[in-house]
Design a protein around this motif. Structure first.
Motif, PDB file in Angstrom:
ATOM      1  N   UNK A 152      47.910  -7.409  -1.730  1.00  0.00           N
ATOM      2  CA  UNK A 152      47.723  -8.835  -1.548  1.00  0.00           C
ATOM      3  C   UNK A 152      46.520  -9.382  -2.290  1.00  0.00           C
ATOM      4  N   UNK A 153      45.827  -8.539  -3.036  1.00  0.00           N
ATOM      5  CA  UNK A 153      44.684  -8.896  -3.872  1.00  0.00           C
ATOM      6  C   UNK A 153      43.496  -9.457  -3.100  1.00  0.00           C
ATOM      7  N   UNK A 154      43.415  -9.252  -1.808  1.00  0.00           N
ATOM      8  CA  UNK A 154      42.268  -9.676  -1.013  1.00  0.00           C
ATOM      9  C   UNK A 154      41.801  -8.490  -0.181  1.00  0.00           C
ATOM     10  N   UNK A 155      40.501  -8.420   0.054  1.00  0.00           N
ATOM     11  CA  UNK A 155      40.005  -7.414   0.972  1.00  0.00           C
ATOM     12  C   UNK A 155      38.879  -8.021   1.796  1.00  0.00           C
ATOM     13  N   UNK A 156      38.704  -7.490   2.970  1.00  0.00           N
ATOM     14  CA  UNK A 156      37.708  -8.017   3.883  1.00  0.00           C
ATOM     15  C   UNK A 156      36.327  -7.878   3.262  1.00  0.00           C
ATOM     16  N   UNK A 157      35.505  -8.888   3.477  1.00  0.00           N
ATOM     17  CA  UNK A 157      34.219  -8.953   2.798  1.00  0.00           C
ATOM     18  C   UNK A 157      33.302  -7.807   3.215  1.00  0.00           C
ATOM     19  N   UNK A 158      33.465  -7.284   4.428  1.00  0.00           N
ATOM     20  CA  UNK A 158      32.576  -6.213   4.861  1.00  0.00           C
ATOM     21  C   UNK A 158      32.941  -4.866   4.254  1.00  0.00           C
ATOM     22  N   UNK A 159      34.035  -4.792   3.531  1.00  0.00           N
ATOM     23  CA  UNK A 159      34.385  -3.564   2.811  1.00  0.00           C
ATOM     24  C   UNK A 159      33.730  -3.500   1.432  1.00  0.00           C
ATOM     25  N   UNK A 160      33.096  -4.589   1.003  1.00  0.00           N
ATOM     26  CA  UNK A 160      32.413  -4.645  -0.287  1.00  0.00           C
ATOM     27  C   UNK A 160      31.020  -4.047  -0.122  1.00  0.00           C
ATOM     28  N   UNK A 161      30.602  -3.139  -1.005  1.00  0.00           N
ATOM     29  CA  UNK A 161      29.259  -2.591  -0.882  1.00  0.00           C
ATOM     30  C   UNK A 161      28.201  -3.679  -1.035  1.00  0.00           C
ATOM     31  N   UNK A 162      27.186  -3.647  -0.190  1.00  0.00           N
ATOM     32  CA  UNK A 162      26.067  -4.593  -0.211  1.00  0.00           C
ATOM     33  C   UNK A 162      26.544  -6.039  -0.045  1.00  0.00           C
ATOM     34  N   UNK A 163      27.544  -6.264   0.793  1.00  0.00           N
ATOM     35  CA  UNK A 163      28.143  -7.593   0.914  1.00  0.00           C
ATOM     36  C   UNK A 163      27.199  -8.611   1.514  1.00  0.00           C
ATOM     37  N   UNK A 164      26.159  -8.183   2.224  1.00  0.00           N
ATOM     38  CA  UNK A 164      25.222  -9.146   2.799  1.00  0.00           C
ATOM     39  C   UNK A 164      24.243  -9.665   1.763  1.00  0.00           C
ATOM     40  N   UNK A 165      24.175  -9.006   0.606  1.00  0.00           N
ATOM     41  CA  UNK A 165      23.222  -9.420  -0.421  1.00  0.00           C
ATOM     42  C   UNK A 165      23.883 -10.020  -1.651  1.00  0.00           C
ATOM     43  N   UNK A 166      25.213 -10.068  -1.680  1.00  0.00           N
ATOM     44  CA  UNK A 166      25.924 -10.603  -2.833  1.00  0.00           C
ATOM     45  C   UNK A 166      26.459 -11.992  -2.536  1.00  0.00           C
ATOM     46  N   UNK A 167      26.627 -12.783  -3.587  1.00  0.00           N
ATOM     47  CA  UNK A 167      27.279 -14.075  -3.447  1.00  0.00           C
ATOM     48  C   UNK A 167      28.754 -13.871  -3.755  1.00  0.00           C
ATOM     49  N   UNK A 168      29.574 -13.898  -2.730  1.00  0.00           N
ATOM     50  CA  UNK A 168      31.004 -13.659  -2.891  1.00  0.00           C
ATOM     51  C   UNK A 168      31.789 -14.960  -2.736  1.00  0.00           C
ATOM     52  N   UNK A 169      31.245 -16.056  -3.224  1.00  0.00           N
ATOM     53  CA  UNK A 169      31.872 -17.356  -3.037  1.00  0.00           C
ATOM     54  C   UNK A 169      32.857 -17.702  -4.134  1.00  0.00           C
ATOM     55  N   UNK A 170      32.836 -16.981  -5.231  1.00  0.00           N
ATOM     56  CA  UNK A 170      33.709 -17.304  -6.354  1.00  0.00           C
ATOM     57  C   UNK A 170      34.857 -16.305  -6.409  1.00  0.00           C
ATOM     58  N   UNK A 171      36.072 -16.825  -6.492  1.00  0.00           N
ATOM     59  CA  UNK A 171      37.264 -16.006  -6.630  1.00  0.00           C
ATOM     60  C   UNK A 171      38.059 -16.520  -7.813  1.00  0.00           C
ATOM     61  N   UNK A 172      38.898 -15.688  -8.421  1.00  0.00           N
ATOM     62  CA  UNK A 172      39.728 -16.184  -9.519  1.00  0.00           C
ATOM     63  C   UNK A 172      40.640 -17.299  -9.023  1.00  0.00           C
ATOM     64  N   UNK A 173      40.992 -18.181  -9.938  1.00  0.00           N
ATOM     65  CA  UNK A 173      41.847 -19.315  -9.592  1.00  0.00           C
ATOM     66  C   UNK A 173      43.199 -18.807  -9.076  1.00  0.00           C
ATOM     67  N   UNK A 174      43.622 -19.305  -7.959  1.00  0.00           N
ATOM     68  CA  UNK A 174      44.896 -18.894  -7.371  1.00  0.00           C
ATOM     69  C   UNK A 174      44.780 -17.786  -6.359  1.00  0.00           C
ATOM     70  N   UNK A 175      43.621 -17.187  -6.207  1.00  0.00           N
ATOM     71  CA  UNK A 175      43.432 -16.102  -5.250  1.00  0.00           C
ATOM     72  C   UNK A 175      42.392 -16.507  -4.236  1.00  0.00           C
TER      73      UNK A 175
END
Length: 111
Positions: free
Chosen positions: A88-111
């Protein structure tokens, strides 16, 4: 067998990292709080910056101001991020390494 050197579940190839598959309510609220803190910091820096000349810092500030605020983000964008390898091309944000220190606000268009 028995005693001090008995076989454990991780040694047998079982679950080693106990990472929950979904965010708890408290982790969600803390994630929202971190997003609001970043928004507040960006607003403070933008309010205090008086120089209108082009500098490397002004381009970083303009890029930060272009990011959506916590209130503008959908729940899907707050708690998940784009992952090319996930179903589904999405994953929970807490599965990303160092997710509390990254800006994960940008996603590719359409996702």
């Amino acid at each position: 067998m028995f005693g001090a050197f008995r076989v454990s579940t991780p040694a047998l190839g079982g679950l080693l990292w106990k990472n929950p598959w979904r965010l708890s309510a408290t982790r969600k609220s803390r994630a929202r709080e971190r997003l609001r803190n970043v928004d507040e910091l960006i607003a403070t820096v933008a309010a205090t910056s008086t120089s209108s000349t082009a500098s490397p810092h002004s381009t970083i500030l303009q890029r930060a101001l272009a990011l959506p605020t916590e209130r503008q983000m959908s729940a899907r964008d707050k708690y998940t991020t784009f992952s090319m390898r996930s179903k589904g091309y999405r994953k929970s944000v807490h599965k990303v390494p160092k997710w509390t220190r990254l800006t994960l606000r940008e996603n590719p268009r359409g996702f």
